[in-house]
Design a protein around this motif. Structure first.
Motif, PDB file in Angstrom:
ATOM      1  N   GLY A 164      31.561  29.628  20.084  1.00 52.87           N
ATOM      2  CA  GLY A 164      30.950  30.754  18.742  1.00 52.87           C
ATOM      3  C   GLY A 164      30.156  29.271  18.200  1.00 52.87           C
ATOM      4  O   GLY A 164      31.386  29.014  17.268  1.00 52.87           O
ATOM      5  N   PRO A 165      29.042  30.139  17.712  1.00 53.72           N
ATOM      6  CA  PRO A 165      28.397  30.966  18.256  1.00 53.72           C
ATOM      7  C   PRO A 165      27.658  30.871  19.693  1.00 53.72           C
ATOM      8  O   PRO A 165      27.650  29.486  20.085  1.00 53.72           O
ATOM      9  CB  PRO A 165      26.763  31.106  17.885  1.00 53.72           C
ATOM     10  N   PHE A 166      27.835  31.294  20.380  1.00 54.98           N
ATOM     11  CA  PHE A 166      27.494  30.969  21.824  1.00 54.98           C
ATOM     12  C   PHE A 166      28.031  32.628  22.471  1.00 54.98           C
ATOM     13  O   PHE A 166      28.611  33.318  22.342  1.00 54.98           O
ATOM     14  CB  PHE A 166      28.960  30.081  22.713  1.00 54.98           C
ATOM     15  N   ARG A 167      26.496  32.340  23.370  1.00 54.83           N
ATOM     16  CA  ARG A 167      26.144  33.644  24.289  1.00 54.83           C
ATOM     17  C   ARG A 167      25.512  34.600  23.721  1.00 54.83           C
ATOM     18  O   ARG A 167      25.814  35.232  22.727  1.00 54.83           O
ATOM     19  CB  ARG A 167      26.995  33.555  26.005  1.00 54.83           C
ATOM     20  N   GLY A 168      27.436  35.845  24.068  1.00 56.06           N
ATOM     21  CA  GLY A 168      27.512  36.578  23.755  1.00 56.06           C
ATOM     22  C   GLY A 168      28.219  36.571  22.232  1.00 56.06           C
ATOM     23  O   GLY A 168      28.412  38.017  21.907  1.00 56.06           O
ATOM     24  N   PHE A 169      28.888  35.822  22.124  1.00 56.06           N
ATOM     25  CA  PHE A 169      29.392  34.981  20.779  1.00 56.06           C
ATOM     26  C   PHE A 169      28.775  34.762  20.056  1.00 56.06           C
ATOM     27  O   PHE A 169      28.322  34.583  19.932  1.00 56.06           O
ATOM     28  CB  PHE A 169      31.234  34.786  21.145  1.00 56.06           C
ATOM     29  N   ARG A 170      29.104  35.720  18.945  1.00 57.09           N
ATOM     30  CA  ARG A 170      28.135  35.550  17.660  1.00 57.09           C
ATOM     31  C   ARG A 170      28.528  34.539  16.123  1.00 57.09           C
ATOM     32  O   ARG A 170      28.357  33.948  15.515  1.00 57.09           O
ATOM     33  CB  ARG A 170      27.926  36.557  16.641  1.00 57.09           C
ATOM     34  N   HIS A 171      30.471  35.209  15.914  1.00 57.57           N
ATOM     35  CA  HIS A 171      30.995  34.177  15.530  1.00 57.57           C
ATOM     36  C   HIS A 171      31.517  33.379  16.608  1.00 57.57           C
ATOM     37  O   HIS A 171      32.184  33.580  17.585  1.00 57.57           O
ATOM     38  CB  HIS A 171      31.217  35.348  14.340  1.00 57.57           C
ATOM     39  N   ALA A 172      32.683  32.972  15.800  1.00 58.06           N
ATOM     40  CA  ALA A 172      34.041  31.760  16.111  1.00 58.06           C
ATOM     41  C   ALA A 172      34.450  32.729  16.513  1.00 58.06           C
ATOM     42  O   ALA A 172      35.272  33.995  15.839  1.00 58.06           O
ATOM     43  CB  ALA A 172      33.763  31.021  15.368  1.00 58.06           C
ATOM     44  N   GLU A 173      35.160  32.322  17.138  1.00 58.36           N
ATOM     45  CA  GLU A 173      36.691  32.723  17.927  1.00 58.36           C
ATOM     46  C   GLU A 173      37.150  31.777  18.876  1.00 58.36           C
ATOM     47  O   GLU A 173      36.793  30.520  19.250  1.00 58.36           O
ATOM     48  CB  GLU A 173      36.803  34.306  19.792  1.00 58.36           C
ATOM     49  N   THR A 174      38.674  31.691  18.371  1.00 60.04           N
ATOM     50  CA  THR A 174      39.360  30.859  18.845  1.00 60.04           C
ATOM     51  C   THR A 174      40.527  31.753  20.172  1.00 60.04           C
ATOM     52  O   THR A 174      41.174  32.786  19.069  1.00 60.04           O
ATOM     53  CB  THR A 174      40.235  30.383  17.827  1.00 60.04           C
ATOM     54  N   PHE A 175      41.003  31.261  21.396  1.00 64.85           N
ATOM     55  CA  PHE A 175      41.754  31.892  21.862  1.00 64.85           C
ATOM     56  C   PHE A 175      42.749  30.661  22.756  1.00 64.85           C
ATOM     57  O   PHE A 175      42.772  29.522  22.470  1.00 64.85           O
ATOM     58  CB  PHE A 175      40.839  32.351  23.410  1.00 64.85           C
ATOM     59  N   ASP A 176      44.178  31.560  22.256  1.00 69.56           N
ATOM     60  CA  ASP A 176      45.286  30.569  22.926  1.00 69.56           C
ATOM     61  C   ASP A 176      45.760  31.169  24.207  1.00 69.56           C
ATOM     62  O   ASP A 176      45.459  31.874  24.764  1.00 69.56           O
ATOM     63  CB  ASP A 176      46.648  31.568  21.791  1.00 69.56           C
ATOM     64  N   LEU A 177      45.423  29.431  24.572  1.00 67.21           N
ATOM     65  CA  LEU A 177      45.477  29.723  26.020  1.00 67.21           C
ATOM     66  C   LEU A 177      46.292  29.000  26.755  1.00 67.21           C
ATOM     67  O   LEU A 177      46.867  28.530  27.669  1.00 67.21           O
ATOM     68  CB  LEU A 177      44.845  29.152  27.269  1.00 67.21           C
ATOM     69  N   ALA A 178      47.745  28.457  25.510  1.00 75.47           N
ATOM     70  CA  ALA A 178      48.623  28.069  26.165  1.00 75.47           C
ATOM     71  C   ALA A 178      50.529  28.450  27.349  1.00 75.47           C
ATOM     72  O   ALA A 178      50.448  28.499  27.781  1.00 75.47           O
ATOM     73  CB  ALA A 178      50.199  27.884  24.998  1.00 75.47           C
ATOM     74  N   HIS A 179      49.905  29.955  27.974  1.00 76.26           N
ATOM     75  CA  HIS A 179      50.881  30.747  28.457  1.00 76.26           C
ATOM     76  C   HIS A 179      49.722  30.003  29.772  1.00 76.26           C
ATOM     77  O   HIS A 179      49.624  29.489  29.792  1.00 76.26           O
ATOM     78  CB  HIS A 179      50.581  32.062  28.420  1.00 76.26           C
ATOM     79  N   ARG A 180      51.606  30.476  30.991  1.00 73.90           N
ATOM     80  CA  ARG A 180      50.492  30.109  32.584  1.00 73.90           C
ATOM     81  C   ARG A 180      49.713  31.126  33.184  1.00 73.90           C
ATOM     82  O   ARG A 180      48.590  30.266  33.523  1.00 73.90           O
ATOM     83  CB  ARG A 180      52.170  30.309  33.112  1.00 73.90           C
TER      84      ARG A 180
END
Length: 881
Positions: A92-108
């Protein structure tokens, strides 16, 4: 997921392998396409758009483009992965995301749920950009990356940041690598395309594999090349044909000039050979010098002058011949004289001999009478003695005299012969030396008149010595010796003259041959001069046509080069495309078949696969054999339903990801491409089997039920869930974190923890229904799936309690069945079912699912016991034997 340009770069790498044996011009042509890929890919074969563009580019750049392999950004996955699990995504900003977002992907397992248009696609494109370095959708739509990836409300985009954990547990930034990570993505549209292509006729299925592996753009790119570019090239001469037609009039002259060097070489060789044949080791120039000319006389002229002089004459007089003639004459004369002396001594006898001879000669005339007296020889009157007998008797007595006379006459004849020979010798001698009777020299006068008198020894008149003491005969002999010596010298001169004559004749013949050689050479030279004059005149008269033909020939040569390069390039490009299935599907048959059977867990066993053959070329078909007929091979896309085709496509993609040991597999709404009937098998294969136990799985899905099933069947510690909702006016997706899960037992435990006993009982019942079905399927896998269940009536489903009782009865009756989970399962079922039927647990389960007013509170201990029982059942792995 990789763009057509990226796949084309792979083709460029393949093209430069030594075993491909691509020509330099083919590599140059391929490089031109690479350098102008966007422009080329924007054209199609319609109305030869692509051919026109490629021919123009090739005319400009083919000769100047390097055939060497270019430096490309593509790499091939090799060795170990640089990371083992994705850790975090920031976008973010990126395509449909206007603001910055962070996603935790640490799980399997990372689950993203949301309706269409809520941001799931943008999230997957962020993952695609972070892993591959590009977004394929933008390339397909031919939109500039900066334009496509920007958020339209912010007017810009920030590259997503993707972090991961390496093998040592350290956080690392993921470096984009399209080759390494392209098979980590499994998209709904690829499975949809695979199923659509499967429905096409067999002749239109060449793009099947390309579509499945996300290479349909490349397949389409290759398919848009025209079969040939001949229509855009100048391959046939017009000016050249006209010039050729006109040149036919001077074809002989052209041929003559073209053959001038060869003709000169033939002349040179003939002249060298003639000189060598004339005299080994002699050069033609030396022979010409020997023959000479009027300006430079040579050996021939010298010989002619020598031989034009009179040849010396031979006298032909030999001293010995004269001496022999003298000797022969002397000997014959001496014999005559000797025999004459002997005859003189017998002169009287000679007279009588003549008389007797005469008598005998008369006998024939008068044989009976005496020739003298005519007296009868015989009779009364007869001669006293027979004259004829007397003559015969006396002649016998005179025989020696007769022989002497004969010898005398022979001697005279012999002397005459010797005299004539000597006379003839003198006559020849005199003629040879020009002797005359009036010559000044005495010996010449003697030779002219030696005093010949027939019947005499006339030569002896020259024997007496003169005043000088030398006889004329001796002078003649000496003169003969002198002439003989002169003849010896003359004879040597004549022999030398004969050799000179041979040499002269040889050189004369050479002069003739040299003249002929010179004539032929001059004629050829004159013919060439005339031909050159005619050609020069032709060149001047047709200068414009010649220039046009030359220019046309240059264009044709350049265009033929382009034609050859294009044909070779297109053939190798199509060959590369046809070999892609072999590369992509190598070693996937067995794993694909196993996954397909796991996806179709509900199918009858005879309808599952026994053998699977994936294609190794673009023209081959996917063939399979079912367990019900393992020897019969059939076309998979012909006999499978659309749902089964989709399962097959998903199985191939997962097998590919498994074969490269991809640490992460990302499903971009792919589950929604599969019908509900097969989702159970897919869920179990992906999330509950050991096959992908060490693979991180990221799922975007708009099916709430599928997300719920995953949460219920997978340990809570293994997954994290995000929910996307539509924006509320700020044009940014609402990202909901930490929502209550849809896992029944998790919700039940949470309700117990907060003291909501009624809230715990409803998910307990749902969990029991889920677990009962899970146990039943497990028994089926262990060949114990046949159970007896009571039904309340026709068309009714078995009640939950009846199902549990049926499962308990089946387990109790399976005396030979041994499994570590069997007894814990029976214990749990015993407690849940209870005896008698109307137990407090069942009352609680049933009451917890219905609304009732003013009832007693639920016993906290019983509810806690029930939740614990459900958790215990859920904890059983229920593996196959």
């Amino acid at each position: 997921m990789a763009s057509a340009e990226h796949d084309y770069q792979h083709f460029i790498q393949w093209l430069h392998r030594p075993e491909v044996r691509a020509s330099e011009d083919v590599r140059r042509f391929a490089r031109i396409v690479l350098d102008n890929f966007e422009q080329v890919s924007s054209t199609s074969r319609n109305r030869s758009q692509r051919s026109v563009l490629l021919v123009n580019l090739a005319r400009q750049r083919l000769s100047t483009t390097t055939p060497e392999q270019p430096q490309l950004d593509v790499t091939a996955l090799g060795g170990e992965w640089s990371w083992g699990k994705l850790l975090q995504l920031s976008l973010g900003p990126f395509r449909g995301f206007r603001h910055a977002e962070t996603f935790d992907l640490a799980h399997r397992i990372v689950l993203f749920y949301g309706p269409n248009g809520s941001g799931k696609t943008s999230l997957c494109e962020a993952l695609e950009f972070g892993l591959l370095g590009t977004v394929d959708e933008g390339a397909q739509k031919r939109i500039d990356a900066a334009q496509y990836l920007r958020n339209i409300h912010e007017g810009r985009f920030a590259p997503p940041q993707l972090a991961a954990l390496d093998a040592h547990g350290r956080q690392v930034a993921v470096q984009a690598d399209a080759d390494a990570y392209r098979f980590c993505f499994i998209e709904k549209n690829r499975i949809d395309s695979f199923s659509r292509i499967a429905a096409k006729p067999a002749g239109q299925k060449t793009e099947l594999i390309a579509a499945l592996f996300g290479m349909d753009d490349f397949n389409e790119f290759v398919g848009q090349f025209n079969e040939s570019v001949d229509a855009q090239l100048t391959l046939h001469s017009v000016q050249g044909v006209e010039l050729t037609r006109k040149r036919q009039a001077i074809a002989h002259d052209t041929e003559l000039l073209a053959g001038e060097p060869a003709k000169i070489a033939v002349f040179d060789q003939a002249e060298r050979q003639y000189a060598e044949d004339f005299q080994p080791g002699m050069t033609y120039a030396q022979l010409q010098q020997a023959v000479g000319s009027a300006d430079a006389p040579g050996r021939l002229q010298a010989l002619i002058e020598i031989l034009n002089q009179p040849a010396p004459a031979l006298y032909g007089i030999r001293q010995q011949d004269l001496l022999t003639a003298y000797s022969t004459a002397d000997e014959s004369q001496n014999l005559v004289e000797e025999l004459s002396e002997q005859l003189a001594l017998q002169q009287d006898n000679a007279a009588y001999q003549d008389l007797y001879t005469a008598v005998l000669e008369l006998q024939a005339l008068s044989p009976d009478q005496c020739p003298a007296c005519e007296t009868a020889i015989v009779g009364v009157e007869h001669v006293h003695a027979n004259p004829f007998a007397k003559a015969t008797q006396e002649l016998e007595h005179l025989r020696d005299l007769t022989q002497l006379k004969q010898r005398h006459r022979a001697a005279i004849d012999q002397r005459n012969v010797a005299s004539d020979a000597l006379r003839a010798f003198f006559a020849n001698f005199a003629q040879r030396v020009g002797a005359r009777i009036d010559s000044e020299n005495e010996v010449l006068r003697y030779l002219a008149n030696p005093g010949v008198q027939p019947g005499t020894a006339w030569w002896k008149a020259g024997y007496p010595p003169d005043a000088g003491g030398i006889s004329l005969s001796q002078q003649a002999v000496n003169y003969a010796r002198q002439l003989e010596e002169e003849d010896a010298v003359t004879r040597q001169n004549l022999e030398q003259r004969a050799q000179l004559i041979v040499e002269r004749d040889h050189l004369t013949n050479a002069r003739i041959a040299l003249t002929e050689h010179a004539t032929r050479r001059q004629q050829a030279r004159e013919a060439i001069v005339v031909a050159r004059q005619r050609l020069d005149a032709f060149e001047a008269q047709n200068a414009r046509l010649i220039a046009a033909a030359a220019s046309e020939e240059t264009r044709i040569a350049a265009d033929v080069r382009i034609q050859t390069a294009y044909n070779g390039f297109l053939g190798l490009l199509r060959r590369y495309r046809s070999e892609l299935p072999r590369t992509l599907m190598a070693g996937l048959n067995e794993v694909t078949m196993e996954l397909y059977n796991e996806f179709n867990v509900r199918d009858a066993d005879e309808d599952k696969l026994a053998v699977l053959h994936l294609p190794v070329t673009g023209n081959e078909r996917i063939e399979m054999s079912f367990r019900g007929s393992p020897t019969a091979r059939v076309d998979a896309l012909q006999v499978l339903s659309e749902g089964h085709v989709r399962c097959l496509g998903l199985a191939i993609l997962l097998a590919k990801a498994s074969s490269i040991q991809a640490p992460t597999v990302i499903f971009d709404d792919a589950i929604n491409a599969i019908d509900h009937e097969h989702r159970q098998g897919i869920r179990e294969a992906l999330f509950q089997s050991e096959r992908f136990a060490n693979t991180q799985i990221i799922v975007t899905c708009h099916s709430n039920e599928f997300i719920k099933d995953i949460q219920n069947h997978v340990d809570r510690a293994q997954w994290v869930s995000y929910t996307f909702r539509h924006h509320t006016g700020d044009h940014h997706p609402r990202v909901l974190r930490n929502l209550p899960p849809q896992a029944y037992l998790i919700n039940a435990r949470a309700a117990v923890e907060r003291g909501d006993h009624r809230g715990a009982l409803q998910p307990c019942r749902q969990a029991l229904e889920m677990l009962a079905n899970k146990v039943w399927r497990w028994l089926g896998n262990c060949d114990l799936g046949l159970i007896s269940v009571k039904l309340a009536g026709v068309g009714d489903q078995p009640s939950l309690r009846n199902l549990c009782e049926g499962l308990r009865a089946r387990l109790n009756g399976a005396h030979t069945f041994e499994h570590s989970d069997k007894q814990p399962l029976l214990d749990a079922l015993e407690q849940i079912l209870g005896i008698p039927e109307q137990t407090l647990i069942w009352q609680y389960l049933n009451k917890g699912t219905h609304e009732e007013q003013d009832r007693d509170d639920f016993d906290e201990g019983v509810v806690e016991q029930l939740v614990a029982l459900m958790e215990g059942l859920n904890g059983l792995r229920l593996r196959r034997l």
